[in-house]
Design a protein around this motif. Structure first.
Motif, PDB file in Angstrom:
ATOM      1  N   ILE A  61       0.769  -1.285   0.005  1.00 22.89           N
ATOM      2  CA  ILE A  61      -0.242  -0.094   0.099  1.00 22.89           C
ATOM      3  C   ILE A  61       0.547   1.255  -0.081  1.00 22.89           C
ATOM      4  CG2 ILE A  61      -1.960  -1.115   1.070  1.00 22.89           C
ATOM      5  CD1 ILE A  61      -0.964   0.068   3.740  1.00 22.89           C
ATOM      6  N   ARG A  62       2.181   0.933   0.578  1.00 21.45           N
ATOM      7  CA  ARG A  62       2.942   2.460   0.380  1.00 21.45           C
ATOM      8  C   ARG A  62       4.515   2.079   0.228  1.00 21.45           C
ATOM      9  NH1 ARG A  62       3.622   6.477   5.630  1.00 21.45           N
ATOM     10  NH2 ARG A  62       5.016   8.266   4.161  1.00 21.45           N
ATOM     11  N   ARG A  63       5.344   2.852  -0.352  1.00 22.04           N
ATOM     12  CA  ARG A  63       6.628   2.698  -0.504  1.00 22.04           C
ATOM     13  C   ARG A  63       7.237   3.785  -0.311  1.00 22.04           C
ATOM     14  NH1 ARG A  63       8.225  -1.122  -4.941  1.00 22.04           N
ATOM     15  NH2 ARG A  63       7.368   0.456  -6.187  1.00 22.04           N
ATOM     16  N   ILE A  71      17.330   4.236   2.039  1.00 20.30           N
ATOM     17  CA  ILE A  71      16.814   3.280   2.740  1.00 20.30           C
ATOM     18  C   ILE A  71      15.071   3.238   1.886  1.00 20.30           C
ATOM     19  CG2 ILE A  71      15.570   2.648   5.026  1.00 20.30           C
ATOM     20  CD1 ILE A  71      17.779   4.265   6.291  1.00 20.30           C
ATOM     21  N   ILE A  72      14.846   1.892   2.131  1.00 19.30           N
ATOM     22  CA  ILE A  72      13.394   1.792   1.444  1.00 19.30           C
ATOM     23  C   ILE A  72      12.329   1.363   2.544  1.00 19.30           C
ATOM     24  CG2 ILE A  72      12.111   0.627   0.000  1.00 19.30           C
ATOM     25  CD1 ILE A  72      14.320   0.693  -2.237  1.00 19.30           C
ATOM     26  N   HIS A  73      11.347   1.846   2.861  1.00 18.32           N
ATOM     27  CA  HIS A  73      10.344   1.516   3.714  1.00 18.32           C
ATOM     28  C   HIS A  73       9.049   1.038   3.082  1.00 18.32           C
ATOM     29  CE1 HIS A  73       8.725   2.426   8.060  1.00 18.32           C
ATOM     30  NE2 HIS A  73       8.285   1.229   7.722  1.00 18.32           N
ATOM     31  N   GLU A  74       8.720  -0.350   3.226  1.00 19.65           N
ATOM     32  CA  GLU A  74       7.588  -0.657   2.578  1.00 19.65           C
ATOM     33  C   GLU A  74       6.660  -1.060   3.423  1.00 19.65           C
ATOM     34  OE1 GLU A  74       9.414  -3.036  -1.476  1.00 19.65           O
ATOM     35  OE2 GLU A  74       8.925  -4.060   0.435  1.00 19.65           O
ATOM     36  N   TYR A  75       5.148  -0.689   3.280  1.00 21.66           N
ATOM     37  CA  TYR A  75       3.979  -0.932   4.191  1.00 21.66           C
ATOM     38  C   TYR A  75       3.054  -1.881   3.279  1.00 21.66           C
ATOM     39  CZ  TYR A  75       5.696   3.269   6.672  1.00 21.66           C
ATOM     40  OH  TYR A  75       6.678   4.258   7.406  1.00 21.66           O
ATOM     41  N   LYS A  78      -3.240  -6.311   5.509  1.00 22.84           N
ATOM     42  CA  LYS A  78      -3.551  -7.324   6.024  1.00 22.84           C
ATOM     43  C   LYS A  78      -3.807  -8.450   4.634  1.00 22.84           C
ATOM     44  CE  LYS A  78      -4.877  -6.230  10.569  1.00 22.84           C
ATOM     45  NZ  LYS A  78      -6.111  -6.173  11.595  1.00 22.84           N
ATOM     46  N   GLY A  79      -3.443  -9.746   4.893  1.00 23.43           N
ATOM     47  CA  GLY A  79      -3.929 -10.714   3.880  1.00 23.43           C
ATOM     48  C   GLY A  79      -2.553 -11.468   3.253  1.00 23.43           C
ATOM     49  N   ARG A  80      -1.397 -10.905   3.615  1.00 25.00           N
ATOM     50  CA  ARG A  80      -0.081 -11.635   3.157  1.00 25.00           C
ATOM     51  C   ARG A  80      -0.346 -13.204   3.817  1.00 25.00           C
ATOM     52  NH1 ARG A  80       3.450  -9.342   0.073  1.00 25.00           N
ATOM     53  NH2 ARG A  80       5.023 -10.773   0.899  1.00 25.00           N
ATOM     54  N   PRO A  81       0.466 -14.113   2.890  1.00 24.86           N
ATOM     55  CA  PRO A  81       0.638 -15.155   3.667  1.00 24.86           C
ATOM     56  C   PRO A  81       1.744 -15.283   4.699  1.00 24.86           C
ATOM     57  CG  PRO A  81       0.682 -15.598   1.399  1.00 24.86           C
ATOM     58  CD  PRO A  81       0.836 -14.165   1.595  1.00 24.86           C
ATOM     59  N   ASP A  82       2.720 -14.335   4.542  1.00 27.85           N
ATOM     60  CA  ASP A  82       3.755 -14.463   6.012  1.00 27.85           C
ATOM     61  C   ASP A  82       3.252 -13.364   6.674  1.00 27.85           C
ATOM     62  OD1 ASP A  82       4.019 -12.291   4.294  1.00 27.85           O
ATOM     63  OD2 ASP A  82       5.931 -12.405   3.478  1.00 27.85           O
ATOM     64  N   SER A  83       2.060 -12.634   6.804  1.00 28.48           N
ATOM     65  CA  SER A  83       1.769 -11.607   7.736  1.00 28.48           C
ATOM     66  C   SER A  83       2.707 -10.465   7.910  1.00 28.48           C
ATOM     67  CB  SER A  83       1.701 -12.275   9.160  1.00 28.48           C
ATOM     68  OG  SER A  83       0.733 -13.722   9.166  1.00 28.48           O
ATOM     69  N   LEU A  84       3.223 -10.082   6.797  1.00 24.74           N
ATOM     70  CA  LEU A  84       4.104  -8.893   6.769  1.00 24.74           C
ATOM     71  C   LEU A  84       3.513  -7.453   6.646  1.00 24.74           C
ATOM     72  CD1 LEU A  84       7.356  -8.201   6.612  1.00 24.74           C
ATOM     73  CD2 LEU A  84       6.990  -8.271   4.048  1.00 24.74           C
ATOM     74  N   LYS A  85       3.923  -6.697   7.775  1.00 24.79           N
ATOM     75  CA  LYS A  85       3.151  -5.577   7.693  1.00 24.79           C
ATOM     76  C   LYS A  85       4.205  -4.192   7.305  1.00 24.79           C
ATOM     77  CE  LYS A  85       1.298  -2.400  11.412  1.00 24.79           C
ATOM     78  NZ  LYS A  85       1.154  -2.388  12.867  1.00 24.79           N
ATOM     79  N   GLU A  86       5.532  -4.416   7.844  1.00 31.84           N
ATOM     80  CA  GLU A  86       6.333  -3.284   7.130  1.00 31.84           C
ATOM     81  C   GLU A  86       7.777  -4.106   6.915  1.00 31.84           C
ATOM     82  OE1 GLU A  86       6.884   0.018   9.723  1.00 31.84           O
ATOM     83  OE2 GLU A  86       4.746  -0.105  10.473  1.00 31.84           O
ATOM     84  N   HIS A  87       8.408  -3.263   5.939  1.00 34.29           N
ATOM     85  CA  HIS A  87       9.659  -4.135   5.581  1.00 34.29           C
ATOM     86  C   HIS A  87      10.692  -2.930   5.242  1.00 34.29           C
ATOM     87  CE1 HIS A  87      12.186  -6.720   2.272  1.00 34.29           C
ATOM     88  NE2 HIS A  87      12.747  -6.507   3.728  1.00 34.29           N
ATOM     89  N   ILE A  88      11.757  -2.801   5.851  1.00 33.29           N
ATOM     90  CA  ILE A  88      12.735  -1.710   6.003  1.00 33.29           C
ATOM     91  C   ILE A  88      14.105  -2.422   5.507  1.00 33.29           C
ATOM     92  CG2 ILE A  88      13.745   0.086   6.944  1.00 33.29           C
ATOM     93  CD1 ILE A  88      11.415   0.282   9.084  1.00 33.29           C
TER      94      ILE A  88
END
Length: 561
Positions: A61-63, A71-75, A78-88
């Protein structure tokens, strides 16, 4: 906001903003903000790039890309198989063991982890709302456990392998040197029995246990064990030596633990150590799969076809539902166009765009059919495996695992009925999918907004054919001026070529035909011998032969015009 061309751009003093309609961009971007430091648009003055996405299958939904530190911050939603919320992570580094932060939806993750931090030589995990009160785990890695010699390939081939997920050979397995775990306070236990920290020095063969703080204490009780030689031990026996244990008690007046309790604690920690290592390896594999999957998802950036699927589900429920009331007023019923999600950014302006849009609609239909078929096949395979497991395991073993109220026969019949339902569903889908695809293809070929150029070409072709026919008639009429007519029958035969149709509006071509017909009649009047025939009299064959010489049937071919 309306988007006539799919995208709108705005210029500000120190920023540039692009906004797009849903499904307008191939990567699902709906907003892009480029922020500068000042009025200059140079790359050196760039501060950050903030992108918003919608309708993405990877739930992005956001990058945000920050130039300071790259630095890249991804948002993620809900609904991913790995339950990922944020990735930096750092831009341009696609290795799973490189420094990065991963935040999860702890309520959806099976391990209740909400944060993982990959450090250069370790992994930090943080948990919440766990039954065992674990809230922190830190793993220290050593050297590479196994090194695979990679074949020399170009950077292009290596990047293609990364996008396809075929970079398993370059994955590193590192040695686990030590694991440290921290637990929350358990009010039901005393501070001398409630474990606060557990340190396992695997390569050194030491285990340190630190208990919780007391109510009035400034230090904590500790236990430190030196593990015995595990090669000489068995699973059921453990040779514990008192000199291999160091104990510290906060209260000097409390008695120390006896050797039996110490051996039980040491035995439990030794049995838990391989399980904890397996969980660390599982977390390492999950991070590897997440990083590898993110690279593939960003490369293909598939969009979610929810509008079309939602419309199909609504129509199916409306047709098959027994409790749905039929509307009496047909004018109030709203018709949903299948092409509306694809025409949000405007109609095709060229023929190539029109063809590409129709191909995209049909390709999305193929993808939906393939995904549904894979889902039904996976459910059918899972039910088959469960039924095979029940048959192989036997009646007695299955009944011991089932509830008291359910027997082996009822469990077998339940699984068999589900398998029968999935089989019927698969057969019905195999018969329905080609028919739905053909119906959609017919609708696409008949849609007025998707075939504007094709219909225009067909209309131009028909007008060209009509123009050519009119030109042929005109040329034929001019040729009739030189025809020598010898009888009235032959004159009627000539006039069949220049017969005109009555129309409301005058046409220059028809006027030319009329003029030519009048000239042809005048020429025929001078050539034909004057023969007067009364309307009430009928001519005999001899008179007809004398008036016209020979009959027209003998001189002209028998063809119908």
């Amino acid at each position: 906001m309306k988007f006539p061309n799919g995208v709108k751009s705005f210029e500000y003093n120190d920023a540039m903003v692009d906004r797009a309609a849903p499904y307008a961009q191939p990567d699902g971007m709906v907003q892009k903000v480029i922020k500068f430091n000042g009025n200059s648009r140079k790359g050196s003055n760039l501060l950050y790039i903030d992108e918003r996405f919608d309708k993405r299958m990877d739930k992005l939904i956001r990058r945000k890309f920050t130039t300071k530190g790259r630095i890249i911050h991804e948002y993620f939603d809900k609904g991913r198989p790995d339950s990922l919320k944020e990735h930096i992570y750092f831009a341009g580094i696609n290795k799973s063991h490189s420094p990065r932060h991963l935040y999860y939806y702890s309520g959806w993750h099976p391990e209740a982890v909400y944060h993982r931090q990959v450090i250069p030589n370790g992994l930090i995990e943080k948990f919440e709302n766990r039954e065992d009160n674990l809230h922190f785990r830190e793993t220290i890695f050593g050297g590479v456990l196994c090194i695979t010699i990679k074949e020399p390939v170009s950077k292009t081939e290596e990047f293609k392998a990364l996008t396809k997920g075929d970079n398993e050979k370059s994955r590193q397995r590192r040695i686990i040197l030590g694991i440290a775990e921290k637990y929350n306070r358990d009010p039901s236990k005393s501070s001398e029995e409630d474990i606060a920290e557990k340190h396992m020095f695997i390569t050194q063969g030491r285990i340190r246990i630190i208990y919780q703080y007391g109510d009035e204490n400034y230090t904590r009780s500790t236990l430190e064990f030196f593990k015995p030689d595990m090669h000489k031990q068995t699973r059921d026996t453990l040779n514990f030596l008192p000199e291999n244990c160091l104990e510290f008690r906060v209260d000097p007046f409390t008695p120390q633990l006896n050797n039996y309790k110490k051996s039980l604690i040491l035995r439990q920690v030794i049995l838990d150590e391989p399980k904890i290592q397996d969980k660390v390896r599982l977390a390492e594999n999950e991070i590897y799969e997440t990083v590898k999957g993110r690279l593939t998802e960003d490369w293909y950036h598939h969009l979610d076809n929810l509008p079309r699927e939602t419309i199909d589900e609504i129509l199916e429920d409306k047709i098959s539902g027994e409790d749905v009331e039929e509307e009496e007023d047909e004018g109030t019923e709203e018709i949903i166009d299948f092409a509306s999600p694809y025409l949000l950014w405007g109609e095709p302006e060229e023929k190539s765009e029109e063809i590409a849009l129709k191909k995209r609609i049909m390709q999305d239909a193929k993808d939906r059919i393939a995904r549904k078929a894979e889902y039904i096949a996976a459910c059918y395979e899972a039910e088959s495996k469960q039924l095979k497991h029940i048959l192989n395991q036997g009646c007695s073993e299955v009944e011991t695992q089932l509830a008291e109220t359910e027997s082996y026969e009822s469990c077998f019949q339940r699984v068999l009925s589900r398998l029968h339902v999935m089989e019927k569903k698969l057969i019905r889908f195999q018969a329905k999918a080609p028919r739905d695809y053909c119906n959609l293809l017919i609708q696409v070929l008949q849609h007025p907004l998707l075939n504007r150029f094709a219909l225009q070409e067909q209309q131009d072709f028909e007008e060209e054919l009509e123009r050519q026919d009119n030109m042929k008639l005109l040329e034929m009429a001019y040729k009739m001026r030189s025809v020598q007519v010898r009888s009235c029958c032959q004159l009627d035969y000539v006039f069949n070529y220049i017969e005109k149709t009555e129309e409301e509006e005058s046409d220059p071509l028809e006027e030319a035909r009329k003029e030519i017909a009048e000239k042809a009649a005048a020429i025929a009047a001078t050539v034909i011998s004057p023969v007067t025939i009364d309307a009430d009299d009928e001519m005999t064959e001899e008179e007809e032969t004398h008036a016209g010489g020979t009959l027209i049937e003998d001189t002209l071919p028998r063809t119908s015009i």
